[in-house]
Scaffold this motif. Structure first.
Motif, PDB file in Angstrom:
ATOM      1  N   SER A 159      11.226  24.221 -33.967  1.00 17.16           N
ATOM      2  CA  SER A 159      12.589  24.265 -33.435  1.00 17.16           C
ATOM      3  C   SER A 159      12.924  25.647 -32.885  1.00 17.16           C
ATOM      4  CB  SER A 159      13.588  23.871 -34.524  1.00 17.16           C
ATOM      5  OG  SER A 159      14.895  23.812 -34.001  1.00 17.16           O
ATOM      6  N   GLN A 160      12.519  26.693 -33.600  1.00 19.87           N
ATOM      7  CA  GLN A 160      12.794  28.048 -33.145  1.00 19.87           C
ATOM      8  C   GLN A 160      12.058  28.355 -31.850  1.00 19.87           C
ATOM      9  OE1 GLN A 160      15.021  30.248 -34.277  1.00 19.87           O
ATOM     10  NE2 GLN A 160      14.415  31.541 -32.535  1.00 19.87           N
ATOM     11  N   LYS A 161      10.790  27.923 -31.759  1.00 16.79           N
ATOM     12  CA  LYS A 161      10.018  28.144 -30.538  1.00 16.79           C
ATOM     13  C   LYS A 161      10.688  27.485 -29.344  1.00 16.79           C
ATOM     14  CE  LYS A 161       6.527  30.616 -31.846  1.00 16.79           C
ATOM     15  NZ  LYS A 161       6.347  31.975 -31.313  1.00 16.79           N
ATOM     16  N   ILE A 162      11.185  26.279 -29.539  1.00 19.22           N
ATOM     17  CA  ILE A 162      11.831  25.546 -28.449  1.00 19.22           C
ATOM     18  C   ILE A 162      13.122  26.221 -28.029  1.00 19.22           C
ATOM     19  CG2 ILE A 162      13.011  23.374 -27.909  1.00 19.22           C
ATOM     20  CD1 ILE A 162      10.800  21.980 -29.578  1.00 19.22           C
ATOM     21  N   LYS A 163      13.883  26.710 -29.003  1.00 19.45           N
ATOM     22  CA  LYS A 163      15.158  27.365 -28.673  1.00 19.45           C
ATOM     23  C   LYS A 163      14.955  28.671 -27.918  1.00 19.45           C
ATOM     24  CE  LYS A 163      17.739  25.182 -32.407  1.00 19.45           C
ATOM     25  NZ  LYS A 163      18.323  25.318 -33.759  1.00 19.45           N
ATOM     26  N   GLU A 164      13.786  29.271 -28.059  1.00 23.63           N
ATOM     27  CA  GLU A 164      13.478  30.468 -27.273  1.00 23.63           C
ATOM     28  C   GLU A 164      13.298  30.117 -25.800  1.00 23.63           C
ATOM     29  OE1 GLU A 164      11.045  32.704 -30.920  1.00 23.63           O
ATOM     30  OE2 GLU A 164       9.982  32.039 -29.117  1.00 23.63           O
ATOM     31  N   ASP A 165      12.806  28.913 -25.547  1.00 26.86           N
ATOM     32  CA  ASP A 165      12.583  28.452 -24.171  1.00 26.86           C
ATOM     33  C   ASP A 165      12.477  26.927 -24.202  1.00 26.86           C
ATOM     34  OD1 ASP A 165      11.772  27.787 -21.635  1.00 26.86           O
ATOM     35  OD2 ASP A 165      10.043  29.143 -21.573  1.00 26.86           O
ATOM     36  N   TYR A 166      13.539  26.261 -23.736  1.00 26.83           N
ATOM     37  CA  TYR A 166      13.587  24.799 -23.849  1.00 26.83           C
ATOM     38  C   TYR A 166      12.533  24.100 -22.983  1.00 26.83           C
ATOM     39  CZ  TYR A 166      17.833  25.160 -26.630  1.00 26.83           C
ATOM     40  OH  TYR A 166      18.724  25.444 -27.639  1.00 26.83           O
ATOM     41  N   SER A 167      11.984  24.805 -22.014  1.00 30.02           N
ATOM     42  CA  SER A 167      10.922  24.178 -21.222  1.00 30.02           C
ATOM     43  C   SER A 167       9.668  23.938 -22.067  1.00 30.02           C
ATOM     44  CB  SER A 167      10.567  25.041 -20.002  1.00 30.02           C
ATOM     45  OG  SER A 167       9.937  26.241 -20.391  1.00 30.02           O
ATOM     46  N   ARG A 168       9.624  24.535 -23.250  1.00 29.89           N
ATOM     47  CA  ARG A 168       8.486  24.310 -24.145  1.00 29.89           C
ATOM     48  C   ARG A 168       8.433  22.863 -24.634  1.00 29.89           C
ATOM     49  NH1 ARG A 168       8.611  30.062 -27.564  1.00 29.89           N
ATOM     50  NH2 ARG A 168       7.227  31.186 -26.115  1.00 29.89           N
ATOM     51  N   ILE A 169       9.536  22.151 -24.529  1.00 29.75           N
ATOM     52  CA  ILE A 169       9.508  20.718 -24.849  1.00 29.75           C
ATOM     53  C   ILE A 169       8.532  20.009 -23.925  1.00 29.75           C
ATOM     54  CG2 ILE A 169      10.861  18.578 -24.827  1.00 29.75           C
ATOM     55  CD1 ILE A 169      13.311  20.294 -25.585  1.00 29.75           C
ATOM     56  N   LEU A 170       8.661  20.269 -22.639  1.00 33.71           N
ATOM     57  CA  LEU A 170       7.781  19.621 -21.668  1.00 33.71           C
ATOM     58  C   LEU A 170       6.379  20.201 -21.717  1.00 33.71           C
ATOM     59  CD1 LEU A 170      10.216  19.283 -18.629  1.00 33.71           C
ATOM     60  CD2 LEU A 170       9.652  17.596 -20.384  1.00 33.71           C
ATOM     61  N   ARG A 171       6.268  21.480 -22.024  1.00 34.01           N
ATOM     62  CA  ARG A 171       4.942  22.076 -22.189  1.00 34.01           C
ATOM     63  C   ARG A 171       4.214  21.429 -23.367  1.00 34.01           C
ATOM     64  NH1 ARG A 171       3.019  26.765 -20.287  1.00 34.01           N
ATOM     65  NH2 ARG A 171       2.283  27.481 -22.328  1.00 34.01           N
ATOM     66  N   TYR A 172       4.945  21.167 -24.445  1.00 32.90           N
ATOM     67  CA  TYR A 172       4.309  20.510 -25.587  1.00 32.90           C
ATOM     68  C   TYR A 172       3.790  19.130 -25.171  1.00 32.90           C
ATOM     69  CZ  TYR A 172       3.297  18.248 -29.944  1.00 32.90           C
ATOM     70  OH  TYR A 172       2.629  17.577 -30.937  1.00 32.90           O
ATOM     71  N   ILE A 173       4.626  18.375 -24.458  1.00 33.33           N
ATOM     72  CA  ILE A 173       4.222  17.037 -24.009  1.00 33.33           C
ATOM     73  C   ILE A 173       2.990  17.132 -23.117  1.00 33.33           C
ATOM     74  CG2 ILE A 173       4.906  15.021 -22.664  1.00 33.33           C
ATOM     75  CD1 ILE A 173       6.387  15.201 -25.293  1.00 33.33           C
ATOM     76  N   ARG A 174       2.982  18.110 -22.226  1.00 34.72           N
ATOM     77  CA  ARG A 174       1.847  18.264 -21.301  1.00 34.72           C
ATOM     78  C   ARG A 174       0.555  18.583 -22.046  1.00 34.72           C
ATOM     79  NH1 ARG A 174       0.200  22.946 -18.103  1.00 34.72           N
ATOM     80  NH2 ARG A 174       2.224  23.930 -18.431  1.00 34.72           N
ATOM     81  N   PHE A 175       0.617  19.547 -22.961  1.00 35.89           N
ATOM     82  CA  PHE A 175      -0.605  19.922 -23.667  1.00 35.89           C
ATOM     83  C   PHE A 175      -1.035  18.849 -24.659  1.00 35.89           C
ATOM     84  CE2 PHE A 175       0.710  24.274 -22.323  1.00 35.89           C
ATOM     85  CZ  PHE A 175      -0.405  24.523 -21.534  1.00 35.89           C
ATOM     86  N   TYR A 176      -0.073  18.110 -25.198  1.00 36.14           N
ATOM     87  CA  TYR A 176      -0.451  16.982 -26.036  1.00 36.14           C
ATOM     88  C   TYR A 176      -1.161  15.924 -25.187  1.00 36.14           C
ATOM     89  CZ  TYR A 176      -0.243  12.769 -28.848  1.00 36.14           C
ATOM     90  OH  TYR A 176      -0.590  11.625 -29.514  1.00 36.14           O
ATOM     91  N   SER A 177      -0.656  15.697 -23.984  1.00 39.07           N
ATOM     92  CA  SER A 177      -1.277  14.735 -23.083  1.00 39.07           C
ATOM     93  C   SER A 177      -2.698  15.155 -22.723  1.00 39.07           C
ATOM     94  CB  SER A 177      -0.436  14.586 -21.813  1.00 39.07           C
ATOM     95  OG  SER A 177      -0.990  13.637 -20.936  1.00 39.07           O
TER      96      SER A 177
END
Length: 410
Positions: A159-177
Motif C-alpha cells: 500500500s505504501q509503495k502504491i501511494k508513492e506512485d499510483y501508476s505502480r498499480i498498473l506496473r504491478y499488473i504488467r509485471f505480473y502478466s
C-alpha cells in the motif's frame, strides 16, 4: 545476496560503449551497476531495451568524474539525480543512489551511498536486482528467487509503495502478466484494488502507455480479467466485454508480428461503435493516426470475404489505406472467430501492396479546355470512378481520352 559471475554481461547490453563508463566512475572513486529491467530480463534470458545504470557517486561527483575523463554531461533531472553522459555521440543515462525521506508527510529524495537503501525505494523485488560489468549480481530482496518462482511482489508495504506512485498499480499488473506463474500476491493485489482510485491522479498519457504495454503482453487476457475482477480497470476505462475475443486472437497470432497491435487489441476488447471509439480515443489521448485507425475500424463494415478478394481489396486499400486493411482483416477474424486458411498470406500480401494513386489532377482536365471549376470536379469524379471500376488499370493517357467524351455529357 551476492552471486559472483552469475550473468553473461553481453545479455545486459550490446552497447559496448557503456562499459567505458564503469572505469570512469571507478576512477572517480565510485561504483556503477546495472539495475532494473536489463538485469531482470537477462536473468530470464530475454532481450531488453530497458537499460538503467546507477552509481554511488553524488550527481556532482559523477559530473566531475566524467569531466576529468573528457566526457560531456547533461543534467536530465538534478533533483532526482539523473545525469546524461555523452560517450561517442551516444547519451547514456545514469542515476545516483537515493532514498526517500519523509518530511511533513511528503516523501523527498535524498542521495545516499547505501545500495540496499536505494533498492528499498524501488517497487518490486524483481526490479531491485543489480549487476556490475563483470556479471556479479547483487540481490537485496530475493528478487532472483521471486523471478524464478514467478512470484511478483512489492518491496515492503504494498500500500505504501502504491501511494508513492499510483501508476505502480498498473506496473504491478504488467509485471505480473509478464512474469507471474502463481496466483497474484494477495497483499499486492488487495493494495492495488484498495488504492485504485488514486489512478485518477495519474496523467492519462502515463496510464495509456501502461495499458498499451499490458495489452501487448502474452498474458494480457489474464491481466485484463484480473483488473476487472478487482475493479481496477473501471477507474480509468469501461470494462472490456470481449476479453474472450482477445484470447482467441492471441492464440492465433502468438508467433506473428502485428503492426498497430495495441490499437487492434484495444478494438478487439471493446468492439466499439463510432461513438465509443471516439470516446476511447479522447480518453486515452491517442495520436491522430491512432484515433483515425480506431474510429475507422468502428465505422467501416467490411467483411472478411471482401478483404480476401483481390479486386475488392484493391478498392479498400485505395479508400482506407494499407494499415486499415491489415487491422480490419485481423479484427474481423477475432470477432467472427473464423480463420481463413491463407490468413497470413493475405496479411503479408496487404503489407507489401502499394496504395493506388489516382493519376489525374484538376490541371490535367483544365488543359483539355474545361475551365469551369464545377465541371472539372464532376469530370474528375467520374474518371476516378471509371479508374477504380477498371481495378486501377486505366493509365493517365487512357483517362485523358475519356475527357473528350465527358465534355459532351457533363
Amino acid at each position: 545476496m551476492i552471486k559472483d559471475n552469475y550473468l553473461d554481461v553481453s545479455k545486459l547490453t550490446d552497447n559496448k560503449k557503456i562499459f567505458k563508463l564503469f572505469s570512469v566512475v571507478a576512477a572517480g572513486g565510485g561504483v556503477l551497476r546495472f539495475v532494473g529491467g536489463a538485469v531482470r530480463d537477462a536473468l530470464k534470458g530475454i532481450s531488453s531495451s530497458d537499460l538503467n545504470l546507477v552509481t554511488d557517486l553524488s550527481p556532482e561527483e559523477l559530473v566531475e568524474a566524467c569531466s576529468d575523463a573528457g566526457l560531456d554531461t547533461i543534467p536530465l533531472g538534478i533533483k532526482q539525480g539523473v545525469i546524461g553522459v555523452i560517450i561517442d555521440d551516444t547519451q547514456i543515462e545514469v542515476s545516483c543512489l537515493s532514498k526517500y525521506i519523509n518530511r511533513n508527510g511528503i516523501n523527498q529524495i535524498e542521495f545516499t551511498d547505501n545500495w540496499e537503501a536505494d533498492a528499498s525505494r524501488r517497487d518490486l523485488t524483481i526490479n531491485a536486482v543489480y549487476a556490475d560489468e563483470k556479471g556479479n549480481v547483487f540481490d537485496y530482496y530475493n528478487g532472483i528467487e521471486d523471478l524464478e518462482k514467478g512470484f511478483v511482489r512489492f518491496i515492503g508495504s504494498a500500500s505504501q509503495k502504491i501511494k508513492e506512485d499510483y501508476s505502480r498499480i498498473l506496473r504491478y499488473i504488467r509485471f505480473y502478466s509478464l512474469f507471474g506463474l502463481e496466483e497474484p500476491n494477495k497483499k499486492a493485489i488487495e493494495a492495488c484494488a484498495e488504492n485504485c482510485s488514486g489512478l485518477k491522479k495519474i496523467p492519462m498519457e502515463k496510464i495509456r502507455d501502461e495499458l498499451f504495454k499490458i495489452i501487448q503482453t502474452p498474458n494480457a487476457v489474464r491481466a485484463y480479467r484480473l483488473m476487472q475482477t478487482h475493479g481496477i480497470l473501471s477507474y480509468i476505462m469501461p470494462d472490456a466485454e470481449y476479453i474472450d475475443d482477445l484470447e482467441f486472437f492471441n492464440n492465433i497470432t502468438n508467433e506473428h508480428h502485428i503492426d498497430d497491435a495495441a490499437i487492434i487489441k484495444l478494438f478487439i476488447l471493446y468492439r466499439p461503435n463510432i461513438v465509443l471509439a471516439e470516446n476511447l480515443a479522447i480518453r486515452l489521448k491517442l495520436s491522430r493516426k491512432e484515433k483515425q485507425l480506431l474510429t475507422s475500424l468502428a465505422a467501416e463494415q467490411i467483411s472478411l470475404k471482401d478483404l480476401c478478394d483481390e479486386n475488392t481489396l484493391n478498392k479498400i486499400i485505395y479508400e482506407f489505406g494499407i494499415d486499415f486493411a491489415k487491422a480490419k482483416l485481423l479484427t474481423n477474424v477475432a470477432e467472427k472467430k473464423e480463420i481463413p486458411d491463407n490468413l497470413w498470406e493475405v496479411y503479408v500480401k496487404i503489407s507489401q501492396m502499394i496504395e493506388p494513386v489516382f493519376p489525374l489532377k484538376g490541371k490535367d482536365v483544365i488543359n483539355k479546355g474545361i475551365t469551369d471549376s464545377q465541371r472539372v470536379g464532376l469530370i474528375l469524379k467520374e474518371l476516378e470512378q471509371r479508374w477504380t471500376d477498371s481495378n486501377f488499370t486505366l493509365n493517365k493517357e487512357q483517362l485523358l481520352l475519356e475527357v473528350n467524351n465527358l465534355k459532351e455529357v457533363i
